[in-house]
Design a protein around this motif. Structure first.
Motif, short mmCIF file in Angstrom:
data_model
loop_
_atom_site.label_atom_id
_atom_site.label_comp_id
_atom_site.label_asym_id
_atom_site.label_seq_id
_atom_site.Cartn_x
_atom_site.Cartn_y
_atom_site.Cartn_z
N MET A 1 0.82 -1.19 0.00
CA MET A 1 0.00 0.00 0.00
C MET A 1 0.87 1.26 0.00
N ASN A 2 2.00 1.19 0.69
CA ASN A 2 2.90 2.35 0.69
C ASN A 2 3.42 2.64 -0.72
N PHE A 3 3.60 1.58 -1.50
CA PHE A 3 4.07 1.77 -2.87
C PHE A 3 3.05 2.57 -3.68
N LEU A 4 1.77 2.23 -3.54
CA LEU A 4 0.74 2.96 -4.28
C LEU A 4 0.63 4.41 -3.84
N ARG A 5 0.76 4.63 -2.53
CA ARG A 5 0.71 6.01 -2.04
C ARG A 5 1.89 6.81 -2.58
N THR A 6 3.07 6.21 -2.57
CA THR A 6 4.25 6.89 -3.10
C THR A 6 4.11 7.14 -4.59
N LEU A 7 3.61 6.16 -5.32
CA LEU A 7 3.40 6.32 -6.75
C LEU A 7 2.39 7.43 -7.04
#
Length: 97
Positions: A1-7
């Protein structure tokens, strides 16, 4: 989920930078009494965004603070205890559907 937020934030940042570079023009703002001010368009949009965002953000934080105080006051008056296994009753099984 952190990856999607960062993206998501990277995409938003790229869009804002591309918009700012393509619209880096001087605009004239007519003020009161015949005064005029020259400003860059992205800076003017940022100021307009902050004028709308900051008051609502302050109201939101004050509301969350007030709610947290109410919850803390209620917890001191009536402490929250987890239910005991004996108090949790299972529903009876039924033969009919």
């Amino acid at each position: 989920m952190n990856f999607l937020r960062t993206l998501f934030w990277i995409v938003v940042t790229v869009v804002v930078v591309v918009f700012s570079v393509n619209n880096w023009t001087t605009v004239t703002i007519n003020l009161w009494g015949g005064l005029q001010a020259d400003s860059k368009l992205p800076l003017l949009l940022l100021i307009a965004f902050l004028i709308g965002f900051v008051p609502l953000y302050i109201w939101h934080r004050a509301h969350r603070w007030q709610t947290a105080k109410r919850v803390a006051a209620l917890e001191t008056v009536m402490p929250v205890t987890p239910p005991t296994p004996a108090s949790i009753a299972e529903p009876p099984l039924s033969d009919t559907f």
